[in-house]
Design an enzyme around this catalytic site. Structure first.
Site, short mmCIF file in Angstrom:
data_model
loop_
_atom_site.label_atom_id
_atom_site.label_comp_id
_atom_site.label_asym_id
_atom_site.label_seq_id
_atom_site.Cartn_x
_atom_site.Cartn_y
_atom_site.Cartn_z
CD GLU A 153 -3.08 -1.18 2.05
OE1 GLU A 153 -3.10 -0.12 3.02
OE2 GLU A 153 -4.00 -1.85 2.15
CD GLU B 227 -3.38 -5.92 3.87
OE1 GLU B 227 -4.08 -5.41 4.45
OE2 GLU B 227 -2.00 -5.73 3.97
C1 BGP Z 1 -4.43 -2.39 5.31
C2 BGP Z 1 -3.09 -2.35 5.75
C3 BGP Z 1 -2.83 -3.31 6.79
C4 BGP Z 1 -3.71 -3.37 7.94
C5 BGP Z 1 -5.17 -3.44 7.35
C6 BGP Z 1 -6.52 -3.09 8.33
O1 BGP Z 1 -4.64 -1.06 4.79
O2 BGP Z 1 -2.01 -2.98 4.82
O3 BGP Z 1 -1.44 -3.32 7.42
O4 BGP Z 1 -3.67 -2.38 8.81
O5 BGP Z 1 -5.18 -2.34 6.37
O6 BGP Z 1 -6.79 -1.88 8.38
P1 BGP Z 1 -6.80 -1.21 9.96
O7 BGP Z 1 -5.48 -1.83 10.67
O8 BGP Z 1 -6.29 0.24 9.59
O9 BGP Z 1 -8.08 -1.34 10.44
#
Ligand code: BGP
Length: 480
Positions: A172, A373
């Site tokens: 990301e 993800e």
């Molecule tokens: C994505 C990232 C992760 C993780 C996930 C969940 O954007 O790559 O690192 O954190 O989101 O989001 P959050 O942790 O903000 O709830």
């Protein structure tokens, strides 16, 4: 009653889960001066992190990885993605002096996974920019940092590419600068669109540079592949009217095509450069750099998809005193009746998997890609345990099933998606939200020594992985 159907996972389609170094490892083993940007942000504003938790201990993966690799098997993972923490791996970021203790830890972790039949996938940067490079050079705003990152990448490939076959330059890459310099939501709370755009461009360049040294170093032999992990915001216009469609196209240009186009096609959209120039916030670039970007595109793409974005044409005039921001072209829009994950504040719309897959097929040459993800963060899950203390996360099972079902439909229709990775393997630390929303197949019990316990979804994922058959609702909507 919804009609249930069985969907087969195609041959070779892998199931895995993801995490990152800084969200799991903790600071154990880190030496003075080895903070990452995330550590720095937390140290500067710990009071803004949920209940004060941050990356200090995280899940203590650094010390408990053997126990965790066992659990990976128990929840049926074929592959696990994490990152190398750049700030931990080196002790001198300029002379590329390796922290041998850290290098040994990564080596043992890789071996442990391979010996247990779990394919390691490694990312070189999941927000772990060394704090020192952030303070000294302004981080990714500087081409010096691009140069240092490529040297770091080269060192990592030399040590591990004979064992690890899937590499990713960034996770990301758009996120940090968007939150920090575009929207000024995070430390150090600076608004500067040109800096945000320079970070975007320098990461595009750094990714191409790392791909170049990977290929030139012969690391592609024996099936080595390199790519990038992007988080396109699948964007839907409020209506089919031209003004709403234009809002969605501009959003797509600034937040999706900005990384998708150079990563896959080797080009930065001209329209983007024109708009940035008109608004005096274009990044500094040279023709020679554009050539590197053109010649070093990805082998494979990892895609993080969580929620759709909906936009409409702006309803109010732009405040001329604020600096240029892509929101000049759009307002966010909330679809009435939408299904929500109230804890994370994200809409749930599983069909985005299908829509994005078709876009890859039609607009991006159907190159190999996978879901890197997708997942559901839920608060206070521990209130939801059965008598044996197992979290009953049926909502997560439903979330995965519905998203996977749409993805499999796309694969059936020719999408070149090779696998699905859930965020996340265990609960872990989120930026600022820390342990608030839990994502894991495995619970991390903060009240009991961070002990691990497989959730209902973890047992379900194992069955899915063994049977390679997904049971989910049919596509027909049931009228009640
Ligand atoms: C994505 C990232 C992760 C993780 C996930 C969940 O954007 O790559 O690192 O954190 O989101 O989001 P959050 O942790 O903000 O709830």
């Amino acid at each position: 009653m919804n009609i249930l159907r069985k969907y087969k996972l195609p041959e070779g389609f892998f199931l895995g889960a993801a995490a990152s170094a800084w969200q799991t490892e903790g600071w154990s083993g880190k030496k003075d001066g080895q903070d990452s940007y995330m550590d720095l942000w937390y140290k500067e504003t710990p009071e803004l992190w949920h209940e004060g938790y941050g990356p200090t201990v995280a899940t203590d993966f650094y010390n408990r990885y053997k126990e965790d690799v066992k659990l990976m098997k128990e929840v049926g993972l074929e592959a696990y993605r994490t990152s190398i923490d750049w700030s931990r791996f080196l002790t001198n970021y300029e002379t590329i002096e390796v922290n041998e203790e850290a290098a040994d830890y990564y080596n043992k972790l890789i071996d442990e996974m391979i010996n247990n039949g779990i394919e390691p996938m490694l990312c070189l940067e999941h927000y772990e920019l060394p704090a020192e490079l952030f303070k000294k050079y302004g981080g990714w705003g500087s081409k010096k940092v691009v140069e240092l990152y490529i040297k770091y990448a080269e060192e990592v490939f030399k040590r591990y590419s004979h064992k690890v076959k899937k590499w990713f330059t960034f996770n990301e890459p758009i996120v940090i600068q968007t939150r920090v310099f575009l929207d000024s939501l995070r430390y150090p709370f600076i608004q500067d669109t040109k800096i945000a755009m320079q970070w975007n461009y320098n990461k595009i360049l750094a990714s191409a540079g790392a791909i170049k040294v990977f290929k030139e170093g012969g690391h592609s032999k024996d099936g080595g592949e390199i790519g990038i992990i992007l988080n396109p915001d699948v964007c839907y216009p409020r209506s089919s009217a031209p003004h709403d469609k234009e809002a969605a196209e501009k959003f797509d240009l600034f937040f999706n095509r900005i990384f998708l186009d150079p990563s896959v096609k080797g080009t930065i959209p001209e329209e983007l450069i024109d708009i940035l120039k008109e608004n005096n916030c274009c990044f500094e670039y040279t023709e020679e750099e554009l050539k590197i970007i053109k010649e070093n595109t990805v082998d494979i793409l990892g895609i993080n998809l969580y929620a759709p974005t909906r936009v409409k044409a702006r309803e109010n005039a732009w405040n001329p005193r604020t600096p240029f921001h892509p929101a000049y072209y759009y307002d966010k829009y909330e679809l009435q009746g939408r299904k929500m994950n109230p804890y994370r504040g994200w809409e749930i719309y599983p069909k985005l998997m299908y829509d994005f897959s078709m876009r890859m097929k039609e607009e991006y040459g159907n190159i190999p890609w996978f879901i890197a993800e997708n997942g559901m963060g839920v608060e206070k899950e521990d209130l939801n345990k059965n008598s044996e203390g197992i979290i009953q996360d049926d909502y997560r099972i439903e979330f995965i099933s519905e998203h996977l079902k749409w993805l499999l439909k796309a694969v059936e229709e020719g999408a070149n998606c090779r696998g699905y990775m859930l965020w996340a393997f265990t609960d872990n630390v989120s930026p600022q939200n820390a342990f608030k929303n839990r994502y894991g197949l495995v619970e991390i019990d903060l009240k009991d020594n961070r002990n691990r316990r497989i959730k209902k979804s973890g047992h379900w994922y194992k069955k899915l992985s063994d049977s390679r058959e997904l049971e989910a609702t049919d596509f027909t909507f049931e009228y009640k």
